[in-house]
Design an enzyme around this catalytic site. Structure first.
Site, PDB file in Angstrom:
ATOM      1  N   LYS A 162      -1.296  -5.903  -3.524  1.00 36.92           N
ATOM      2  CA  LYS A 162      -0.150  -5.033  -3.258  1.00 36.92           C
ATOM      3  C   LYS A 162       0.605  -4.765  -4.551  1.00 36.92           C
ATOM      4  O   LYS A 162       0.951  -5.710  -5.278  1.00 36.92           O
ATOM      5  CB  LYS A 162       0.794  -5.708  -2.243  1.00 36.92           C
ATOM      6  CG  LYS A 162       0.179  -5.884  -0.859  1.00 36.92           C
ATOM      7  CD  LYS A 162       0.121  -4.580  -0.102  1.00 36.92           C
ATOM      8  CE  LYS A 162      -0.236  -4.798   1.370  1.00 36.92           C
ATOM      9  NZ  LYS A 162      -0.364  -3.505   2.098  1.00 36.92           N
ATOM     10  N   ASP A 190      -3.272  -1.554  -3.281  1.00 37.27           N
ATOM     11  CA  ASP A 190      -2.488  -0.811  -2.291  1.00 37.27           C
ATOM     12  C   ASP A 190      -1.065  -0.622  -2.804  1.00 37.27           C
ATOM     13  O   ASP A 190      -0.320  -1.596  -2.950  1.00 37.27           O
ATOM     14  CB  ASP A 190      -2.463  -1.573  -0.957  1.00 37.27           C
ATOM     15  CG  ASP A 190      -1.822  -0.764   0.172  1.00 37.27           C
ATOM     16  OD1 ASP A 190      -1.338   0.367  -0.100  1.00 37.27           O
ATOM     17  OD2 ASP A 190      -1.819  -1.248   1.317  1.00 37.27           O
ATOM     18  N   GLU A 218      -5.113   2.548  -2.554  1.00 37.48           N
ATOM     19  CA  GLU A 218      -4.637   2.919  -1.226  1.00 37.48           C
ATOM     20  C   GLU A 218      -3.228   3.513  -1.294  1.00 37.48           C
ATOM     21  O   GLU A 218      -2.346   2.962  -1.957  1.00 37.48           O
ATOM     22  CB  GLU A 218      -4.653   1.661  -0.346  1.00 37.48           C
ATOM     23  CG  GLU A 218      -4.191   1.879   1.076  1.00 37.48           C
ATOM     24  CD  GLU A 218      -4.535   0.697   1.979  1.00 37.48           C
ATOM     25  OE1 GLU A 218      -5.389  -0.127   1.603  1.00 37.48           O
ATOM     26  OE2 GLU A 218      -3.940   0.614   3.052  1.00 37.48           O
ATOM     27  N   ASP A 243      -3.659   5.781   3.952  1.00 37.46           N
ATOM     28  CA  ASP A 243      -3.228   4.862   5.019  1.00 37.46           C
ATOM     29  C   ASP A 243      -2.058   5.490   5.775  1.00 37.46           C
ATOM     30  O   ASP A 243      -2.254   6.136   6.812  1.00 37.46           O
ATOM     31  CB  ASP A 243      -2.860   3.496   4.424  1.00 37.46           C
ATOM     32  CG  ASP A 243      -2.399   2.492   5.475  1.00 37.46           C
ATOM     33  OD1 ASP A 243      -2.481   2.806   6.667  1.00 37.46           O
ATOM     34  OD2 ASP A 243      -1.940   1.384   5.108  1.00 37.46           O
ATOM     35  N   LYS A 267      -5.879   2.217  11.527  1.00 37.06           N
ATOM     36  CA  LYS A 267      -5.166   1.047  12.061  1.00 37.06           C
ATOM     37  C   LYS A 267      -4.802   1.330  13.515  1.00 37.06           C
ATOM     38  O   LYS A 267      -4.275   2.403  13.830  1.00 37.06           O
ATOM     39  CB  LYS A 267      -3.883   0.773  11.269  1.00 37.06           C
ATOM     40  CG  LYS A 267      -4.131   0.227   9.879  1.00 37.06           C
ATOM     41  CD  LYS A 267      -2.822  -0.031   9.153  1.00 37.06           C
ATOM     42  CE  LYS A 267      -3.064  -0.567   7.768  1.00 37.06           C
ATOM     43  NZ  LYS A 267      -1.845  -0.527   6.933  1.00 37.06           N
TER      44      LYS A 267
HETATM   45 MG    MG Z   1      -1.859   0.032   3.324  1.00 38.87          MG
END
Ligand code: MG
Length: 361
Positions: A162, A190, A218, A243, A267
């Site tokens: 992240k 991400d 991402e 995403d 997701k």
């Molecule tokens: Mg994500």
């Protein structure tokens, strides 16, 4: 086999370490759990993660949507007509994708149980093994390196790092992690919408120049900055994964046809469950755009459903299903095995979860 009732409960599970992204910090999984009970005594389980900063859903809104609208709409319907029940779920209330996901997953679990098959076999067959990455939360460089080394020592072969909080300094984070874990580990990055488009291209160029072998980047820019996503995708040799930009099948078509991403992250909390997720997988198949199966901060119930979907579909060739790996305990009985990065799907019916502590009867 008819739907007799839909129960709503809650689970709080402490995390091993706080989950930090450019959008939020969390210390617990704190989710709504759903049980759909049929008139012949079978039950299916689902879960919703309230992720206000991404889906707009919070626990009272999820509970309210289920108890006041969804349950009264579905009770009495025939579970074996999964298409009819799913269409009703999709249309009985707008948005509320987390509430819909919890109910949808319980419906698919129950449907697969009624057929006596594990869910991945009902959805397509595919593979019983799914390999997931693990999230490395955004933090100081030293902490992120230590977390990465620990994850690799535990057996994870794919890291999702992240970033997105410090612009160009994020390159130092990723370099330090690559140096520490070696070349064999797959690294995904991400940004959770944390960069602007020009900044993203500048950072990605540095990652390319440093030869860090990044699997994907991402959601580099804001979910609604489609022009920014197009610009970044056109100027990056590293694949760009959408995403937060893709919730619905319509979003997937739009992003793919605009060349605003190279990959789509599916997701269940964004799609509202498996019924719509299957459509995104089919769109990926049509346009030859591989998909990742992702999750929010979720525990084993909904992550298991995601793992079954990933196992069922070849076009879903990446998985970010680390929720159970981030939890300090597994409060459920049954379900797939989560062994560091390898998920082995259950051969028992449905998603395999047999008991959930918030339902004691
Ligand atoms: Mg994500």
């Amino acid at each position: 086999m008819r739907i007799k009732r839909i129960d709503v409960g809650e689970m709080q599970i402490p995390l091993v370490t706080p989950f930090k992204t450019s959008l939020r910090t969390a210390t617990h999984v704190d989710d709504i759990i759903v049980r759909v009970v049929s008139d012949d005594g079978l039950c299916g389980f689902g879960e919703a993660a309230p992720t206000a900063v991404i889906t707009g859903d919070i626990k009272p809104s999820i509970r309210g949507a289920i108890e006041e609208v969804i349950a009264p709409s579905l009770v009495g319907m025939d579970i074996e007509d999964i298409d009819g029940v799913s269409r009703k779920l999709r249309t009985c209330i707008l948005k509320n994708t987390s509430a819909k996901a919890a109910v949808d997953l319980a419906l698919y679990d129950l449907y697969a149980k009624s057929l006596g098959k594990p869910l991945y076999k009902v959805l397509g067959g595919g593979s019983r093994e799914v390999e997931t990455d693990i999230t490395i939360s955004v933090d100081t460089i030293d902490k992120m390196v230590a977390d990465s080394v620990k994850a690799v020592a535990e057996g994870y072969r794919i890291l999702k790092v992240k970033v997105g909080k410090e612009g160009i300094k994020d390159v130092d984070r990723i370099k330090a992690i690559r140096d520490a874990v070696g070349d064999a580990v797959v690294i995904r990055v991400d940004a959770n919408q944390g960069w602007n488009a020009k900044e993203a291209v500048r950072i990605i160029r540095k990652l390319e120049d440093a030869d860090l072998n990044i699997d994907l980047v991402e959601q580099p820019v804001s979910a609604h900055d489609k022009a920014g996503m197009i610009y970044v995708t056109a100027n990056s040799s590293i694949p760009i994964l959408a995403d937060e930009s893709v919730f619905t099948p319509e979003d997937a078509i739009d992003i793919i046809k605009s060349r605003a991403a190279d990959l789509i992250n599916i997701k269940l909390m964004k799609t509202g469950g498996i019924y719509e997720a299957l459509k995104i997988a089919a769109i990926g198949e049509i346009y030859n755009v591989p998909c990742m199966m992702g999750c929010m901060l979720e525990s084993k119930i909904s992550v298991s459903a995601g793992a079954h979907l990933a196992g069922a579909k070849g076009i879903i060739n990446r998985a970010d299903l680390d929720g159970p790996g981030l939890c300090s305990i597994d409060p459920y009985e049954g379900g797939p095995e989560f062994n560091a990065g390898m998920i082995i799907l259950n051969e028992t019916p449905g998603i395999g979860i047999e008991s959930v502590p918030c339902f004691t009867d």
